[in-house]
Motif scaffolding. Structure first.
Motif, PDB file in Angstrom:
ATOM      1  N   LEU A  79       0.835  -1.190   0.000  1.00 37.68           N
ATOM      2  CA  LEU A  79       0.000   0.000   0.000  1.00 37.68           C
ATOM      3  C   LEU A  79       0.873   1.243   0.000  1.00 37.68           C
ATOM      4  O   LEU A  79       1.789   1.368   0.804  1.00 37.68           O
ATOM      5  N   ILE A  80       0.567   2.167  -0.910  1.00 37.41           N
ATOM      6  CA  ILE A  80       1.348   3.392  -1.061  1.00 37.41           C
ATOM      7  C   ILE A  80       0.525   4.571  -0.559  1.00 37.41           C
ATOM      8  O   ILE A  80      -0.622   4.774  -0.969  1.00 37.41           O
ATOM      9  N   SER A  81       1.106   5.360   0.356  1.00 37.83           N
ATOM     10  CA  SER A  81       0.426   6.528   0.916  1.00 37.83           C
ATOM     11  C   SER A  81       1.226   7.785   0.618  1.00 37.83           C
ATOM     12  O   SER A  81       2.456   7.757   0.541  1.00 37.83           O
ATOM     13  N   GLU A 131       2.579  14.942 -10.844  1.00 40.65           N
ATOM     14  CA  GLU A 131       3.674  15.004  -9.881  1.00 40.65           C
ATOM     15  C   GLU A 131       3.392  14.089  -8.689  1.00 40.65           C
ATOM     16  O   GLU A 131       4.291  13.404  -8.177  1.00 40.65           O
ATOM     17  N   ILE A 132       2.151  14.070  -8.246  1.00 45.95           N
ATOM     18  CA  ILE A 132       1.757  13.187  -7.142  1.00 45.95           C
ATOM     19  C   ILE A 132       1.872  11.726  -7.580  1.00 45.95           C
ATOM     20  O   ILE A 132       2.361  10.865  -6.835  1.00 45.95           O
ATOM     21  N   ILE A 133       1.421  11.443  -8.799  1.00 42.28           N
ATOM     22  CA  ILE A 133       1.482  10.083  -9.338  1.00 42.28           C
ATOM     23  C   ILE A 133       2.931   9.629  -9.478  1.00 42.28           C
ATOM     24  O   ILE A 133       3.283   8.496  -9.127  1.00 42.28           O
ATOM     25  N   LYS A 134       3.767  10.506  -9.980  1.00 41.12           N
ATOM     26  CA  LYS A 134       5.189  10.178 -10.140  1.00 41.12           C
ATOM     27  C   LYS A 134       5.810   9.788  -8.801  1.00 41.12           C
ATOM     28  O   LYS A 134       6.544   8.796  -8.699  1.00 41.12           O
ATOM     29  N   ALA A 135       5.508  10.558  -7.772  1.00 35.99           N
ATOM     30  CA  ALA A 135       6.048  10.277  -6.439  1.00 35.99           C
ATOM     31  C   ALA A 135       5.536   8.938  -5.911  1.00 35.99           C
ATOM     32  O   ALA A 135       6.281   8.174  -5.289  1.00 35.99           O
ATOM     33  N   ALA A 136       4.262   8.643  -6.163  1.00 32.38           N
ATOM     34  CA  ALA A 136       3.680   7.378  -5.700  1.00 32.38           C
ATOM     35  C   ALA A 136       4.331   6.189  -6.400  1.00 32.38           C
ATOM     36  O   ALA A 136       4.633   5.171  -5.771  1.00 32.38           O
ATOM     37  N   LEU A 137       4.549   6.309  -7.699  1.00 36.26           N
ATOM     38  CA  LEU A 137       5.195   5.232  -8.449  1.00 36.26           C
ATOM     39  C   LEU A 137       6.615   4.998  -7.961  1.00 36.26           C
ATOM     40  O   LEU A 137       7.060   3.850  -7.809  1.00 36.26           O
ATOM     41  N   GLU A 138       7.326   6.072  -7.703  1.00 42.71           N
ATOM     42  CA  GLU A 138       8.704   5.935  -7.212  1.00 42.71           C
ATOM     43  C   GLU A 138       8.726   5.295  -5.830  1.00 42.71           C
ATOM     44  O   GLU A 138       9.635   4.522  -5.503  1.00 42.71           O
ATOM     45  N   GLN A 139       7.721   5.601  -5.018  1.00 46.18           N
ATOM     46  CA  GLN A 139       7.629   4.984  -3.702  1.00 46.18           C
ATOM     47  C   GLN A 139       7.380   3.481  -3.819  1.00 46.18           C
ATOM     48  O   GLN A 139       7.755   2.711  -2.930  1.00 46.18           O
ATOM     49  N   ALA A 140       6.775   3.094  -4.942  1.00 38.45           N
ATOM     50  CA  ALA A 140       6.503   1.675  -5.204  1.00 38.45           C
ATOM     51  C   ALA A 140       7.632   1.030  -6.006  1.00 38.45           C
ATOM     52  O   ALA A 140       7.443  -0.031  -6.609  1.00 38.45           O
TER      53      ALA A 140
END
Length: 203
Positions: A79-81, A131-140
């Motif tokens: 889960l990505i937050s 930008e939010i999506i990019k950060a979420a993908l990188e977190q994953a």
């Protein structure tokens, strides 16, 4: 899980033993069973009736390769937050990764405080979403290069060109498939666009 057959096993294997694998009695996971069924279906067109004859070593060799491919896949759920307080209140994640598959939910153009970015500006709002999506993908442990589908959701379909201009800046290299649609409104009337993304992490 990897199921290994010796040459003797392969040469002497009959359909009932294969059926036990397909039914899961030998511990195969659903992906492995699916791969086995696909391989057997394909070979049945060439090898003839499998229920009455022994499977050849060549047939089983390919099936074993498919089992290994399926067995090596990681199906753990991550889960990505991004710290949005609404995640706990509503019960959602910014993104979810299962194995190589990542889904990023409808992403609104907000900052870390939950305030709308680019009020009245579809282009600026779309960029903030990505930008939010990019950060979420990188977190994953992924990135925009793994994106296979985007969904651009607008409140006014006439704004699609501005949204797509912003999208291109983030998707030019990956060139994922895209859907553009319009709805009546979002929860926050300041939001003119939301973006959804699906990604697959390639080997």
């Amino acid at each position: 899980m990897i199921v290994v057959f010796s040459m003797g096993d392969c040469l002497s294997a009959t359909w009932p033993s294969v059926n036990r694998i397909l039914e899961g009695n030998d511990g195969c996971q659903w992906m492995q069973r699916s791969l086995l069924k696909s391989a057997i279906h394909a070979f049945s067109k060439v090898e003839g009736r499998l229920s009455e004859t022994k499977l050849t070593y060549r047939t089983f060799s390919l099936i074993i390769v498919l089992i290994i491919v399926g067995g090596d896949m990681d199906h753990q759920r991550q889960l990505i937050s991004n710290g949005n307080p609404m995640e706990e209140i509503v019960g959602f994640s910014r993104a979810v990764r299962v194995g190589p598959y990542i889904s990023v939910g409808g992403t609104a153009p907000v900052d870390s405080d939950g305030k709308t970015v680019g009020v009245g500006d579809v282009y600026a709002q779309t960029k903030q979403c990505f930008e939010i999506i990019k950060a979420a993908l990188e977190q994953a442990d992924s990135g925009l290069h793994d994106v296979v589908r985007t969904r651009v959701i607008l409140t006014e379909i006439d704004n699609w060109k501005a949204a797509i201009e912003a999208r291109k800046e983030y998707c030019r290299d990956a060139r994922p498939v895209d859907t553009i649609m319009a709805i009546n409104r979002f929860v926050n009337p300041e939001w003119l666009v939301e973006i959804e993304v699906d990604a697959v992490v390639a080997d």
